[in-house]
Design an enzyme around this catalytic site. Structure first.
Site, PDB file in Angstrom:
ATOM      1  N   SER A  92      44.989  -8.059  83.810  1.00 44.03           N
ATOM      2  CA  SER A  92      46.240  -8.771  83.504  1.00 44.03           C
ATOM      3  C   SER A  92      46.721  -8.600  82.076  1.00 44.03           C
ATOM      4  CB  SER A  92      46.095 -10.264  83.818  1.00 44.03           C
ATOM      5  OG  SER A  92      46.182 -10.477  85.212  1.00 44.03           O
TER       6      SER A  92
ATOM      7  N   LYS B 212      50.296  -7.550  81.881  1.00 41.13           N
ATOM      8  CA  LYS B 212      51.473  -8.430  81.811  1.00 41.13           C
ATOM      9  C   LYS B 212      52.052  -8.505  80.401  1.00 41.13           C
ATOM     10  CE  LYS B 212      50.110 -11.254  85.773  1.00 41.13           C
ATOM     11  NZ  LYS B 212      48.728 -10.813  86.002  1.00 41.13           N
TER      12      LYS B 212
ATOM     13  N   SER C 164      49.429 -16.237  84.023  1.00 46.78           N
ATOM     14  CA  SER C 164      49.122 -14.863  84.444  1.00 46.78           C
ATOM     15  C   SER C 164      49.388 -14.681  85.928  1.00 46.78           C
ATOM     16  CB  SER C 164      47.661 -14.512  84.120  1.00 46.78           C
ATOM     17  OG  SER C 164      47.461 -13.106  84.174  1.00 46.78           O
TER      18      SER C 164
END
Length: 437
Positions: A24, A27, A84
């Site tokens: 993640s 992101k 997230s």
């Protein structure tokens, strides 16, 4: 990787250029590209995004969005930055670029513009996918750009909790934020393939340090290692250093700069003035000359007859033909054939008419966009970039349920395939469509 954020100086590095799964941490780029799109006017924080079935079906962690639901961009940003949320990240990608695949290409292009040369993105959320890789060095670079390029949004990463439109969400990095003095962001990441990743930033007095860890064995072990690296950074960094902000890149696959818009009349004029045929190696045959005559733009012939009619002020077309200024001696056979078609309207022998379209019933789509203006500007810029393959194509914007679709129509199959191949190589979304599609 540990750096002095003020100068970009590397204070510590170990295996920082090894390509691994970013999870993640992806992101961070999803949000960076979204902030860039907002800056360029492609969308706003209040733009309503309709959630697709693909976004709603993403695996956790997620916000729990439903297909067909509409939610503001600001809440998707909060959910992606703080919780997230994978569904929110995919929805942002689709809102910016029309599809997640196109958005991933834009993410990769942005990475290259930032100097993240070892990074390739395949999706907007960071779930494991073949070829979706980055490095500690590249992610540290991205973290520094987020801090200095978009300071107005950076506070999102330090929020312990925030409201994401449908519910309150908690920060995945809240343990380090609470435990480490000066910590104010930025992003965690975990998948089974990646392990526990973290890019962290902390500020104490005039000093700011960024530390990145890939492949931690647990949240606790990762946070402990990051705290050690931050401590190392504060010990090694000078107490005073001149701030040298990184230069923000300017990616071209977005709304066009004014200097490009100024040349728009060139494109418009070419629509009504067909590109001259290539001069043949030898004198054309009579059949070819007649075919050329038949394919002359009817509007051009009609306008010349109307001008002659007004000049003679007569009601008889034959009288007009008799009073037209004598045609000058043609310079070549093609011009002679065209002039003859205007001044001598008597019937000629019948031949098969040359197609004015050349079988150009194919089209290409560059994706869907949130506003008509964005789609039109992208078409214009693309036409200028690919003038060799798209010079005879027409630009067409169609209002679809999921946005304004940018299309080039009136292409042959070969030209459509070639144009799409070249555009895809540049990182543009492109889809070839056949007749009737």
């Amino acid at each position: 990787m540990v750096i002095d954020a003020r100068t970009g100086e590397v204070l510590h590095s170990r295996n920082a250029d090894t390509r691994l799964h970013p999870a993640s941490l992806t992101k961070m780029m999803t949000l960076y590209v979204t902030f860039d799109a907002i800056r360029r006017g492609e969308l706003t924080l209040d733009t309503k995004v309709q959630i697709s079935r693909k976004a709603a079906a993403e695996q956790p962690s997620k916000l729990g969005l439903k297909a067909g639901q509409r939610i503001s961009v600001r809440y998707l940003i909060r959910a992606a930055a703080v919780k997230s949320a994978n569904d929110a990240a995919t929805a942002l990608g689709e809102a910016v670029s029309g599809s997640e695949a196109a958005f991933a290409r834009r993410m990769t292009a942005m990475a290259k513009a930032l100097g993240m040369n070892s990074t390739t993105f395949k999706n907007a959320h960071g779930l494991t996918e073949n070829g979706h890789l980055s490095t500690a060095s590249d992610m540290t670079t991205l973290g520094r750009h987020l801090i200095y390029d978009y300071p107005q949004y950076y506070n999102l990463f330090s929020r312990q909790t925030t409201h994401a439109g449908v519910k309150q969400v908690s920060n995945t990095n809240r343990r380090l934020l609470a435990a480490y003095k000066g910590a104010d962001g930025i992003k965690t990441g975990y998948t089974r393939a990646a392990g526990f990743n973290l890019v962290a930033s902390a500020e104490r007095g005039n000093e700011r340090i960024i530390a990145t860890v890939f492949g931690g064995t647990s949240t606790a072990a990762r946070n402990a290692r990051v705290a050690e690296l931050l401590d190392m950074g504060f010990k090694r960094a000078p107490s005073r250093a001149k701030l040298r902000k990184p230069q923000r890149p300017d990616l071209g696959a977005t709304p066009i700069e004014p200097k490009v818009i100024k040349v728009a009349p060139t494109i418009t004029a070419r629509r009504s003035s067909p590109r001259p045929l290539q001069r043949p190696e030898q004198a054309p045959s009579e059949d070819l000359l007649l075919a050329i005559v038949e394919s002359v733009d009817n509007n051009v012939v009609q306008s010349r007859v109307e001008v002659a009619t007004r000049a003679a002020q007569t009601t008889q077309l034959a009288a007009v033909a008799a009073t037209v200024t004598p045609v000058r001696r043609p310079q070549n056979l093609v011009q002679a054939a065209i002039d003859t078609s205007i001044t001598k309207p008597e019937p000629r022998r019948i031949i098969t008419r040359a197609s004015t379209s050349g079988g150009r019933h194919w089209s290409i789509s560059l994706g869907r966009y949130t506003t008509r203006n964005t789609a039109e500007r992208l078409l214009l810029k693309t036409a200028l970039q690919e003038i060799g393959t798209l010079d005879e194509a027409l630009r067409k914007v169609v209002n679809r349920p999921r946005g304004w679709e940018a299309n080039f129509v009136g292409l042959s199959q070969d030209k459509a395939a070639l144009a799409c191949q070249r555009l895809t190589a540049r990182g543009h979304e492109c889809e070839v469509r056949g007749p009737g599609a």
